[in-house]
Design an enzyme around this catalytic site. Structure first.
Site, PDB file in Angstrom:
ATOM      1  N   HIS A 187      -0.967   0.592  -9.625  1.00 18.28           N
ATOM      2  CA  HIS A 187      -1.658  -0.322  -8.691  1.00 18.28           C
ATOM      3  C   HIS A 187      -2.347  -1.467  -9.448  1.00 18.28           C
ATOM      4  CE1 HIS A 187      -3.578  -0.491  -4.427  1.00 18.28           C
ATOM      5  NE2 HIS A 187      -3.478  -1.706  -4.947  1.00 18.28           N
ATOM      6  N   ARG A 233       0.859  -1.176   0.000  1.00 18.18           N
ATOM      7  CA  ARG A 233       0.000   0.000   0.000  1.00 18.18           C
ATOM      8  C   ARG A 233       0.895   1.226   0.000  1.00 18.18           C
ATOM      9  NH1 ARG A 233      -3.550  -2.596  -1.500  1.00 18.18           N
ATOM     10  NH2 ARG A 233      -5.594  -2.962  -0.610  1.00 18.18           N
TER      11      ARG A 233
HETATM   12  C1  GLV Z   1      -5.272  -4.830  -4.132  1.00 17.82           C
HETATM   13  O1  GLV Z   1      -4.582  -3.904  -3.882  1.00 17.82           O
HETATM   14  C2  GLV Z   1      -5.888  -5.686  -3.153  1.00 17.82           C
HETATM   15  O2  GLV Z   1      -5.817  -5.380  -1.946  1.00 17.82           O
HETATM   16  O3  GLV Z   1      -6.472  -6.702  -3.550  1.00 17.82           O
END
Ligand code: GLV
Length: 310
Positions: free
Chosen positions: A273, A225
């Site tokens: 991401h 994250r």
């Molecule tokens: C993606 O970032 C997830 O948490 O699945």
């Protein structure tokens, strides 16, 4: 299965992929997306991803709350979360397949010095003699489902792999560190792969003081994250050479602002991401199996421990 009221609260583009998956996997179920939910009090199974804070308050009769990804930080940070409701997350082999492949790609980028060869290509340089591989010791920070999968696959490729987790783990062929051994772990590795969940404990963990414990010239890969890292500390460590480079999939602010120095940084690879995106069809099967377990009062799979935050 008796009729259940399923609500999906997530950005529309993501929601449509889940609606399609429900149509294919469980066409008999009616699933309502965002504004289609006119009576939140009637929703029993609530599926959430990247929701706006506050919108969950009227969902008063939810029996099972699901994160449509592996992370649950977006849910746990919301004070309006339905109370006393089990929260589950998606944990599935497709998620780890994608995540491990991404991590392996990022590791090889550094180990095979691909940045150098891309630059050489641009300048028409045929450099046969520079050492084409770096000697690396990989450290996987966070040995959950995803971290373990990557660690084992990297070991299978012949790499020297260590791992760190809060509680002790015993994984074949991985040097496992835990608890107070973080510093020993960091001094033993020069490629740091971060797969920790985002919690109070991991907030800003990837900071200057941590980078200084790694050998000079280490490589950072963060697929966890954005809030686990301190962007300015990464940039300073890159400038000083403490970090030789970084491969980042996550950022403190997403989408990454257009004025972020990461965009143009010559030592940084970024992706938006996408390291591992939940496969909605596998997700629907998992969610419905867990709904059934709830009906049968059986222990749920992948239920979040609220104390730990993951
Ligand atoms: C993606 O970032 C997830 O948490 O699945």
């Amino acid at each position: 299965m008796k009729d259940i009221s399923i609500g999906l609260v997530t950005p529309a583009a993501i929601g449509r992929r889940w609606l399609d998956a429900f149509k294919r996997v469980a066409p008999h179920l009616k699933v309502l997306l965002n504004d289609e939910i006119t009576d939140p009090g009637a929703i029993e199974l609530l599926l959430v991803w990247k929701h706006q804070k506050g919108v969950l308050a009227p969902f008063e009769n939810v029996k099972l709350l699901y994160s449509l990804g592996a992370g649950v930080d977006h849910l746990l940070a919301d004070p309006d979360l339905p109370k006393n409701v089990p929260i589950c997350r998606i944990v599935d082999p497709l998620l780890s397949f994608s995540m491990s492949n991404y991590i392996i790609y990022a590791v090889l980028e550094f180990q095979r010095r691909m940045d150098k060869y891309r630059k050489d290509q641009q300048t028409g340089t045929w450099d046969h003699y520079a050492p084409p591989e770096r000697t690396i010791h990989i450290g996987v920070l966070g040995l959950g489902y995803l971290g373990q999968d990557a660690a084992c696959k990297l070991t299978g490729l012949g790499f020297d792999v260590s791992g760190y987790s809060l509680s002790p783990k015993n994984i074949p062929n991985i040097n496992c560190y835990h608890g107070a051994q973080l510093d020993s772990f960091l001094t033993a590795v020069n490629v740091l792969v971060c797969t920790v969940p985002y919690t109070k404990k991991t907030h800003a963990l990837l900071n200057q003081s941590l980078f200084n414990k790694l050998p000079k010239g280490s490589y950072l890969i963060n697929v966890a994250r954005g809030k686990v890292q301190v962007a300015s500390d990464i940039l300073a460590a890159l400038d000083s050479g403490q970090l030789a480079g970084a491969f980042l999939d996550v950022f403190e602010t997403e989408p990454l602002p257009s004025d972020s120095p990461f965009w143009q940084h010559p030592k940084v690879n970024i992706t938006p991401h996408i390291a591992s995106i939940t496969n909605p069809e596998a997700g629907v099967q998992q969610i419905m199996a867990n709904w059934q377990r709830l009906q049968q009062r059986k222990p749920l799979d992948n239920q979040v421990n609220l104390q730990k935050g993951y």
